[in-house]
Design a protein around this motif. Structure first.
Motif, PDB file in Angstrom:
ATOM      1  N   GLN A  53       0.708  -1.060   0.218  1.00  0.00           N
ATOM      2  CA  GLN A  53       0.153  -0.012   0.035  1.00  0.00           C
ATOM      3  C   GLN A  53       0.966   1.200  -0.040  1.00  0.00           C
ATOM      4  O   GLN A  53       0.563   2.282  -0.706  1.00  0.00           O
ATOM      5  CB  GLN A  53      -0.933   0.134   1.048  1.00  0.00           C
ATOM      6  CG  GLN A  53      -2.112  -1.105   1.030  1.00  0.00           C
ATOM      7  CD  GLN A  53      -2.953  -0.750  -0.216  1.00  0.00           C
ATOM      8  OE1 GLN A  53      -3.228   0.336  -0.544  1.00  0.00           O
ATOM      9  NE2 GLN A  53      -3.202  -1.889  -0.791  1.00  0.00           N
ATOM     10  N   LEU A  54       1.910   1.246   0.732  1.00  0.00           N
ATOM     11  CA  LEU A  54       2.987   2.377   0.808  1.00  0.00           C
ATOM     12  C   LEU A  54       3.521   2.638  -0.780  1.00  0.00           C
ATOM     13  O   LEU A  54       3.557   3.769  -1.068  1.00  0.00           O
ATOM     14  CB  LEU A  54       4.133   2.177   1.675  1.00  0.00           C
ATOM     15  CG  LEU A  54       3.576   2.438   3.265  1.00  0.00           C
ATOM     16  CD1 LEU A  54       4.815   1.924   4.206  1.00  0.00           C
ATOM     17  CD2 LEU A  54       3.154   3.842   3.433  1.00  0.00           C
ATOM     18  N   HIS A  57       0.867   4.038  -2.848  1.00  0.00           N
ATOM     19  CA  HIS A  57       0.727   5.462  -2.413  1.00  0.00           C
ATOM     20  C   HIS A  57       1.831   6.318  -2.986  1.00  0.00           C
ATOM     21  O   HIS A  57       1.429   7.441  -3.712  1.00  0.00           O
ATOM     22  CB  HIS A  57       0.675   5.674  -1.027  1.00  0.00           C
ATOM     23  CG  HIS A  57       0.528   7.058  -0.594  1.00  0.00           C
ATOM     24  ND1 HIS A  57      -0.679   7.763  -0.656  1.00  0.00           N
ATOM     25  CD2 HIS A  57       1.343   7.930   0.229  1.00  0.00           C
ATOM     26  CE1 HIS A  57      -0.639   8.997  -0.068  1.00  0.00           C
ATOM     27  NE2 HIS A  57       0.827   8.922   0.232  1.00  0.00           N
ATOM     28  N   GLU A  58       2.962   5.688  -3.043  1.00  0.00           N
ATOM     29  CA  GLU A  58       4.231   6.638  -3.506  1.00  0.00           C
ATOM     30  C   GLU A  58       3.979   6.849  -5.030  1.00  0.00           C
ATOM     31  O   GLU A  58       4.341   7.793  -5.457  1.00  0.00           O
ATOM     32  CB  GLU A  58       5.432   5.730  -3.116  1.00  0.00           C
ATOM     33  CG  GLU A  58       6.495   6.411  -3.870  1.00  0.00           C
ATOM     34  CD  GLU A  58       7.922   5.628  -3.370  1.00  0.00           C
ATOM     35  OE1 GLU A  58       9.116   5.881  -4.177  1.00  0.00           O
ATOM     36  OE2 GLU A  58       7.860   4.616  -2.660  1.00  0.00           O
ATOM     37  N   HIS A  60       1.119   6.901  -6.532  1.00  0.00           N
ATOM     38  CA  HIS A  60       0.198   7.961  -6.944  1.00  0.00           C
ATOM     39  C   HIS A  60       0.732   9.350  -6.539  1.00  0.00           C
ATOM     40  O   HIS A  60       0.175  10.129  -7.196  1.00  0.00           O
ATOM     41  CB  HIS A  60      -1.035   7.414  -5.977  1.00  0.00           C
ATOM     42  CG  HIS A  60      -2.031   8.266  -5.980  1.00  0.00           C
ATOM     43  ND1 HIS A  60      -2.600   9.360  -5.399  1.00  0.00           N
ATOM     44  CD2 HIS A  60      -3.284   8.074  -6.956  1.00  0.00           C
ATOM     45  CE1 HIS A  60      -3.796   9.928  -5.840  1.00  0.00           C
ATOM     46  NE2 HIS A  60      -4.145   9.280  -6.776  1.00  0.00           N
ATOM     47  N   GLU A  61       1.510   9.225  -5.541  1.00  0.00           N
ATOM     48  CA  GLU A  61       1.993  10.818  -5.444  1.00  0.00           C
ATOM     49  C   GLU A  61       2.899  11.111  -6.457  1.00  0.00           C
ATOM     50  O   GLU A  61       2.969  12.146  -7.019  1.00  0.00           O
ATOM     51  CB  GLU A  61       2.998  10.901  -3.983  1.00  0.00           C
ATOM     52  CG  GLU A  61       1.890  10.656  -2.831  1.00  0.00           C
ATOM     53  CD  GLU A  61       1.086  11.897  -2.530  1.00  0.00           C
ATOM     54  OE1 GLU A  61       1.415  12.915  -2.826  1.00  0.00           O
ATOM     55  OE2 GLU A  61      -0.080  11.690  -2.192  1.00  0.00           O
TER      56      GLU A  61
END
Length: 106
Positions: A53-54, A57-58, A60-61
């Motif tokens: 998930q991290l 998220h990275e 996505h950022e």
């Protein structure tokens, strides 16, 4: 992890032997070991899920950064993330395209 000395472990074993008896002690040990293993497996599964998930998220950022910069002047890391996301999006859309093409031919 736990600060248990040899003598404390020995005392726990003696108490368990007195309480459970020699017949049930091996079964209790096996049950305890299997429970500890399942907890460890669950914890490692949770850890890998959080890491995934991290990573998502990275990515996505990085995509947000790339959109803000207009996808022109981005760092190689951000460009790689954008390319990974594009490939993932294409792979998700492929089954729908096939189904759509099949329906048009019918």
């Amino acid at each position: 992890m736990f600060d248990i000395s040899f003598w404390e472990l020995f005392l726990i074993g003696i108490v368990a032997l007195v309480i459970l008896g020699p017949e049930r002690l091996p079964g209790a040990i096996k049950s305890t070991v299997s429970t500890i293993r399942s907890v460890k497996n669950m914890a490692s599964g949770f850890k890998s899920e959080v890491e995934e998930q991290l990573r998502v998220h990275e990515l996505h950022e990085n995509l947000k950064k790339a959109e803000e910069l207009g996808l022109d002047n981005v760092s190689p890391e951000v460009a790689k993330s954008v390319e990974e996301l594009k490939q993932a999006a294409l792979s998700v859309q492929e089954p729908y395209k096939k189904n759509k093409d099949d329906k048009q031919h019918d």
